[in-house]
Design a protein around this motif. Sequence first.
Motif, short mmCIF file in Angstrom:
data_model
loop_
_atom_site.label_atom_id
_atom_site.label_comp_id
_atom_site.label_asym_id
_atom_site.label_seq_id
_atom_site.Cartn_x
_atom_site.Cartn_y
_atom_site.Cartn_z
N SER B 4 0.85 -1.19 0.06
CA SER B 4 0.06 -0.06 0.02
C SER B 4 0.85 1.33 -0.01
N VAL B 5 1.91 1.12 0.60
CA VAL B 5 3.13 2.35 0.70
C VAL B 5 3.82 2.08 -0.54
N PRO B 6 3.85 2.95 -1.51
CA PRO B 6 4.71 2.76 -2.78
C PRO B 6 6.26 2.67 -2.34
N ALA B 7 6.91 1.95 -2.80
CA ALA B 7 8.46 1.78 -2.75
C ALA B 7 9.15 2.88 -3.10
N ALA B 8 10.38 3.39 -2.55
CA ALA B 8 10.94 4.46 -2.98
C ALA B 8 11.51 4.52 -4.48
N ILE B 9 11.87 3.27 -4.79
CA ILE B 9 12.03 2.58 -6.36
C ILE B 9 11.64 1.51 -6.47
N ALA B 10 10.58 1.44 -7.46
CA ALA B 10 9.83 0.26 -7.91
C ALA B 10 10.36 -0.06 -9.45
N VAL B 11 10.98 -1.09 -9.69
CA VAL B 11 11.43 -1.43 -11.06
C VAL B 11 10.82 -2.73 -11.43
N ARG B 12 10.23 -2.83 -12.43
CA ARG B 12 9.53 -3.89 -13.08
C ARG B 12 9.84 -4.25 -14.60
N GLY B 13 10.27 -5.45 -14.84
CA GLY B 13 10.36 -6.00 -16.00
C GLY B 13 11.28 -5.24 -16.94
N LEU B 14 12.42 -4.62 -16.27
CA LEU B 14 13.35 -3.81 -17.27
C LEU B 14 14.14 -4.69 -18.18
N CYS B 15 14.21 -4.11 -19.39
CA CYS B 15 15.28 -4.81 -20.32
C CYS B 15 15.82 -3.62 -21.06
N LYS B 16 17.09 -3.81 -21.39
CA LYS B 16 17.79 -2.85 -22.11
C LYS B 16 18.91 -3.41 -22.87
N ASP B 17 19.03 -3.24 -24.42
CA ASP B 17 19.86 -3.71 -25.11
C ASP B 17 20.66 -2.67 -25.91
N SER B 48 25.72 -0.66 -13.37
CA SER B 48 25.66 0.85 -13.65
C SER B 48 24.65 1.20 -14.78
N THR B 49 24.55 0.19 -15.64
CA THR B 49 23.30 0.73 -16.67
C THR B 49 22.15 0.48 -15.97
N LEU B 50 21.70 -0.29 -14.98
CA LEU B 50 20.57 -0.24 -14.32
C LEU B 50 20.33 0.97 -13.43
N LEU B 51 21.71 1.29 -12.73
CA LEU B 51 21.54 2.41 -12.15
C LEU B 51 20.98 3.80 -12.73
N ARG B 52 21.59 3.81 -14.06
CA ARG B 52 21.30 5.08 -14.91
C ARG B 52 20.02 4.90 -15.50
N CYS B 53 19.46 3.71 -15.64
CA CYS B 53 18.17 3.63 -15.94
C CYS B 53 16.96 4.23 -14.93
N VAL B 54 17.35 4.29 -13.62
CA VAL B 54 16.39 4.48 -12.52
C VAL B 54 16.34 6.27 -12.86
N ASN B 55 17.30 6.89 -13.30
CA ASN B 55 17.02 8.42 -13.31
C ASN B 55 16.97 8.69 -14.87
N TRP B 56 16.63 7.61 -15.59
CA TRP B 56 16.58 7.49 -17.12
C TRP B 56 17.92 8.31 -17.92
N LEU B 175 18.70 8.55 -3.11
CA LEU B 175 20.22 8.57 -3.59
C LEU B 175 20.64 7.79 -4.45
N LEU B 176 21.37 7.92 -5.61
CA LEU B 176 21.76 6.93 -6.48
C LEU B 176 23.32 7.02 -6.29
N PHE B 177 24.20 5.97 -6.00
CA PHE B 177 25.57 5.89 -5.90
C PHE B 177 26.18 5.03 -7.05
N ASP B 178 26.95 5.39 -8.02
CA ASP B 178 27.48 4.69 -9.03
C ASP B 178 28.80 4.39 -8.77
N GLU B 179 29.01 3.36 -8.16
CA GLU B 179 30.57 3.03 -7.79
C GLU B 179 31.29 4.16 -7.33
N PRO B 180 30.87 4.78 -6.05
CA PRO B 180 31.39 5.94 -5.54
C PRO B 180 32.83 5.99 -5.00
#
Lengths: 215, 258
Positions: B4-17, B48-56, B175-180
């Motif tokens: 009922s409380v939305p997750a801070a980040i919700a990723v569903r069925g993400l594909c990237k090529d 890192s690609t997944l993380l960068r998808c989160v903020n598009w 907050l997103l951290f990409d191999e900080p």
Amino acid sequence: MNSLNAIWETRDVFLSGAGVSLLLVGLCLAISLPLATLAHVALQESAAGFARAARLLLDVMRCVPFLLLAYVVYYGLPAVGIRPEAFWAGLSSLVVYHTAYFIEILRSAALCVPQDTLVAADAFGFPRYKRYTRIVFPQLFAIAAPVLVNQSVMVIKDSALLMIITVQEITFAANFVSANYFSPFAPFLFAMLLYWLMSLLTDRLVGRLGKLRMR
Amino acid sequence: MEDSVPAAIAVRGLCKDYDGVEILRDISFDVPKGTTTCLLGPSGSGKSTLLRCVNWLEVPGRGTIRVGGAPMGRTGEGAASRPLSRKELAAARGRIGTVFQNFALWPHMTVLGNVMEAPVHVHGRPRAEVRAEALALLETVGLASKAEAYPHQLSGGQKQRVAIARALAIRPEVLLFDEPTSALDPEMVGEVLGVMRDLAARGLTMLVVTHEMGFARDVANEVIFLDGGKLVETGRPEDFFGHPKTERAQKFLARFNR
């Protein structure tokens, strides 16, 4: 001594020539630099096909000797019914020619702007306009400044060629004094001094573009 | 996963090529509010690609991402689905703080300028208020004395702490951290991880791509293990590090335990 007297006696001719040269160079830079910046942004933001076609046009422009361009504008345009005054023909030639160079300078400088700083701007949600004004331009001009200064000095030098199309700038004045006072040396040396002073001034003014700091 | 409380980040069925090469395959996970999730995996696994998808910053081929319940990148369902406009995307990104591997500080601004930039010029908050908050943030990361320095005058660890302060200054939902710590020499890794541990303890929501297994073990609420673009294993750190379920995760961890 006679030569110096000749320069002193014809100071009005030199002053007038210096005024025309300053006006030509000042107007050219005031138009070309913003125009090149806008064109650079447009090319960055446009589709790849359009940008390639535009760059081809810019390459053609950069390959034309400036003197020929000035000739074509001044002596060629009347053939199609446009008769510009020498000053405006000279100014438009300078603007068209050097804007092409300025665009290319900005393009090469843009390749040196660290891409991660732009990605960071995107990640933080910068609108496009602020991305350019706050993040891109200060870095772009800092990198491009030395070459922009060089190109601006080239504007000064090319303005001397406009004597050929009867623009009464510094070289025209020196030539006039030399011919009328039979003095082959001093008037041209004095003209060189004036060009040198103009170059110093341009160096200081255009060089400031490289020192943009953000509050 | 649905709550009922939305997750801070919700990723569903993400594909990237990239040009037909699959980089991410059907990734789904949640990052609950106030928790830290670490993305682990070998180089090239798609973290890192997944993380960068989160903020598009990378546009996924399929799947949905929601941040704080709001859609990222695209909105609407099925035929009504459309990309967010530039303005909408900028607004959506403005709620996410990002810390990059190579710091990505703006070199023409002072440390204080870097921290104040987005709150003032993206979020339109009053300069005086932001300045006071930015100085407090720099104090938090131990860099108040460097406020007027430029990035090139700082060490790598200091730059990364400024980057963290910059990310915090926008009051982010996540907050997103990409191999900080990947670009830091070993002596400076500790100072950055220390700041991140404090943030986790304060209950910030963090998604962290890292190779720092000790950090993931001690700080994460959840770890996600990727390999070859697939989500191979996910679980609490004590389970993942103590009893990895998959052979691939066991092999991966064996290299670190040698």
